[in-house]
Design a protein around this motif. Structure first.
Motif, mmCIF file in Angstrom:
data_model
loop_
_atom_site.group_PDB
_atom_site.id
_atom_site.type_symbol
_atom_site.label_atom_id
_atom_site.label_comp_id
_atom_site.label_asym_id
_atom_site.label_seq_id
_atom_site.Cartn_x
_atom_site.Cartn_y
_atom_site.Cartn_z
ATOM 1 N N LEU A 81 24.176 -59.788 40.130
ATOM 2 C CA LEU A 81 23.290 -59.494 41.037
ATOM 3 C C LEU A 81 22.271 -60.831 41.202
ATOM 4 O O LEU A 81 21.908 -61.022 42.179
ATOM 5 C CB LEU A 81 22.438 -58.379 40.242
ATOM 6 N N LYS A 82 22.133 -61.393 40.255
ATOM 7 C CA LYS A 82 21.297 -62.614 40.019
ATOM 8 C C LYS A 82 22.150 -63.862 40.726
ATOM 9 O O LYS A 82 21.237 -64.775 41.486
ATOM 10 C CB LYS A 82 20.960 -63.063 38.765
ATOM 11 N N ILE A 83 23.467 -64.224 40.792
ATOM 12 C CA ILE A 83 23.937 -65.196 41.599
ATOM 13 C C ILE A 83 23.689 -65.088 43.073
ATOM 14 O O ILE A 83 23.582 -65.973 43.954
ATOM 15 C CB ILE A 83 25.488 -65.255 41.159
ATOM 16 N N VAL A 84 24.047 -63.624 43.518
ATOM 17 C CA VAL A 84 23.947 -63.545 45.057
ATOM 18 C C VAL A 84 22.486 -63.237 45.580
ATOM 19 O O VAL A 84 22.266 -62.999 46.547
ATOM 20 C CB VAL A 84 24.811 -62.567 45.521
ATOM 21 N N ASN A 85 21.323 -63.361 44.365
ATOM 22 C CA ASN A 85 20.040 -62.895 44.700
ATOM 23 C C ASN A 85 19.939 -61.506 45.551
ATOM 24 O O ASN A 85 19.219 -61.375 46.482
ATOM 25 C CB ASN A 85 19.444 -64.109 45.652
ATOM 26 N N ALA A 86 20.720 -60.732 44.935
ATOM 27 C CA ALA A 86 20.682 -59.441 45.618
ATOM 28 C C ALA A 86 19.335 -58.774 45.492
ATOM 29 O O ALA A 86 18.573 -58.868 44.846
ATOM 30 C CB ALA A 86 21.823 -58.353 44.706
ATOM 31 N N LYS A 87 19.197 -58.263 46.753
ATOM 32 C CA LYS A 87 17.657 -57.581 47.065
ATOM 33 C C LYS A 87 17.885 -56.000 47.635
ATOM 34 O O LYS A 87 17.279 -55.203 47.222
ATOM 35 C CB LYS A 87 16.916 -58.206 48.200
ATOM 36 N N LYS A 88 19.186 -56.000 48.315
ATOM 37 C CA LYS A 88 19.632 -54.465 48.732
ATOM 38 C C LYS A 88 20.916 -54.198 48.347
ATOM 39 O O LYS A 88 21.890 -54.858 48.531
ATOM 40 C CB LYS A 88 19.643 -54.478 50.397
ATOM 41 N N THR A 89 20.892 -53.092 47.600
ATOM 42 C CA THR A 89 22.292 -52.926 46.921
ATOM 43 C C THR A 89 22.836 -51.510 47.103
ATOM 44 O O THR A 89 21.578 -50.425 47.363
ATOM 45 C CB THR A 89 22.176 -53.088 45.498
ATOM 46 N N GLY B 172 26.790 -54.980 57.325
ATOM 47 C CA GLY B 172 26.561 -56.166 56.604
ATOM 48 C C GLY B 172 25.032 -56.548 55.974
ATOM 49 O O GLY B 172 24.594 -57.688 55.892
ATOM 50 N N SER B 173 24.359 -55.210 55.729
ATOM 51 C CA SER B 173 22.914 -55.498 55.293
ATOM 52 C C SER B 173 22.899 -55.439 53.853
ATOM 53 O O SER B 173 21.803 -55.728 53.404
ATOM 54 C CB SER B 173 22.235 -54.500 55.874
ATOM 55 N N PHE B 174 23.737 -54.949 53.276
ATOM 56 C CA PHE B 174 23.878 -54.992 51.684
ATOM 57 C C PHE B 174 24.535 -56.404 50.882
ATOM 58 O O PHE B 174 25.185 -56.686 51.394
ATOM 59 C CB PHE B 174 24.766 -53.891 50.964
ATOM 60 N N ASP B 175 23.653 -56.729 49.894
ATOM 61 C CA ASP B 175 23.973 -57.774 49.286
ATOM 62 C C ASP B 175 25.026 -57.551 48.177
ATOM 63 O O ASP B 175 25.802 -58.329 47.775
ATOM 64 C CB ASP B 175 22.758 -58.468 48.617
ATOM 65 N N PHE B 176 25.179 -56.297 47.716
ATOM 66 C CA PHE B 176 25.777 -55.905 46.393
ATOM 67 C C PHE B 176 26.250 -54.537 46.490
ATOM 68 O O PHE B 176 25.258 -53.856 46.872
ATOM 69 C CB PHE B 176 24.878 -56.422 45.137
ATOM 70 N N ALA B 177 27.343 -54.365 45.880
ATOM 71 C CA ALA B 177 27.530 -52.735 45.619
ATOM 72 C C ALA B 177 28.335 -52.732 44.348
ATOM 73 O O ALA B 177 29.015 -53.354 43.950
ATOM 74 C CB ALA B 177 28.637 -52.362 46.850
ATOM 75 N N PHE B 178 28.151 -51.440 43.592
ATOM 76 C CA PHE B 178 28.843 -51.089 42.543
ATOM 77 C C PHE B 178 29.535 -49.649 42.631
ATOM 78 O O PHE B 178 28.836 -48.711 42.960
ATOM 79 C CB PHE B 178 28.008 -50.956 41.287
ATOM 80 N N VAL B 179 30.667 -49.567 42.546
ATOM 81 C CA VAL B 179 31.531 -48.300 42.613
ATOM 82 C C VAL B 179 31.976 -47.716 41.421
ATOM 83 O O VAL B 179 32.968 -48.508 40.575
ATOM 84 C CB VAL B 179 32.561 -48.369 43.626
ATOM 85 N N ASP B 180 31.699 -46.562 40.872
ATOM 86 C CA ASP B 180 32.251 -46.077 39.694
ATOM 87 C C ASP B 180 31.903 -44.529 40.017
ATOM 88 O O ASP B 180 31.211 -43.752 39.527
ATOM 89 C CB ASP B 180 31.145 -46.530 38.455
ATOM 90 N N ALA B 181 32.977 -44.180 40.728
ATOM 91 C CA ALA B 181 33.223 -42.732 41.004
ATOM 92 C C ALA B 181 34.530 -42.357 41.048
ATOM 93 O O ALA B 181 35.347 -42.834 40.297
ATOM 94 C CB ALA B 181 32.495 -42.491 42.491
#
Length: 238
Positions: free
Chosen positions: A67-75, A147-156
């Motif tokens: 998250l920090k490496i990509v400077n995530a703001k919208k996830t 293309g608006s999200f910086d980061f995604a986490f999938v655990d479903a």
């Protein structure tokens, strides 16, 4: 040394065969740097019957670094449970950052919600109680979300991982990161089917097929990390 069993270790030891080594990693590198709200939520989750569904703290530490490496703001997060990874993300992104969090069961999220509120990060979270695919498709109806999200986490649900992946390839920006949890499935992916409990065979097979599909996907760079229950890290490149 903080004992992982007493303090809410939520992972599966089948991957890292030595429990003593895993406890060493947690006590030396993870727990000393774990923010107090996350520690509190981890311990609260450990009292739940399905505590093993929670994100392991070592995997959480890795997620925070990306998250920090990509400077995530919208996830975006698919699968919330009690909210360990959600709180971790909310603590990591900027104060004006936003998380779209989707889960079918709000009651589990509400276990962690008081801790999220006490940490002062609830304003960053848009929790949606729903199956994920309809929400993802709804997001994609608005071209502004592509293309608006910086980061995604999938655990479903593992049977839908590829369906989620296809949508992440549109929602997450080029250069963005997508992390899929439980991709080593307790080590069962490497075992012959006859050595796997029957009730786990379908999910094991879904995970194997997903891992193979991701490995062949030219749209992403990948790294398969054996932390927690296995995390498959993807960087979208096209």
């Amino acid at each position: 040394m903080e004992n992982t069993k007493k303090q809410g270790n939520l992972t599966n030891h089948l991957i890292l065969q030595s429990e003593e080594l895993y406890e060493y990693i947690l006590a030396t590198s993870v727990y000393p740097r774990e923010p107090e709200p996350l520690k509190e939520l981890r311990k609260a989750t450990a009292t739940q019957p399905l505590a093993y569904l929670g994100t392991s703290p070592d995997a959480g530490q890795l997620i925070a670094m990306f998250l920090k490496i990509v400077n995530a703001k919208k996830t975006i997060e698919i699968g919330v449970f009690t909210g360990y990874s959600l709180l971790l993300t909310a603590l990591t992104i900027p104060d004006d950052g936003k998380i779209t969090a989707i889960d079918v069961d709000r009651t589990k999220y509400e276990i962690g919600l008081p801790i999220i509120q006490k940490a002062g990060v609830e304003h960053k979270i848009n929790f949606i109680e729903s199956q994920a695919l309809p929400i993802l498709d709804e997001l994609l109806q608005d071209p502004k979300n592509e293309g608006s999200f910086d980061f995604a986490f999938v655990d479903a649900d593992k049977v839908n991982y590829w369906n989620y992946h296809e949508r992440m390839m549109k929602l997450v920006k080029v250069g963005g990161i997508i992390i899929y949890d439980n991709t080593l499935w307790g080590g069962y992916v490497a075992l012959p089917e006859e050595d796997v409990p029957e009730k786990k065979r379908a999910w094991r097979q879904s995970t194997i097929e997903f891992n193979n599909s991701i490995s062949a996907d030219p749209r992403v760079e990948i790294s398969h990390a054996s932390v927690g229950d296995g995390v498959l890290i993807c960087r979208r490149i096209c």
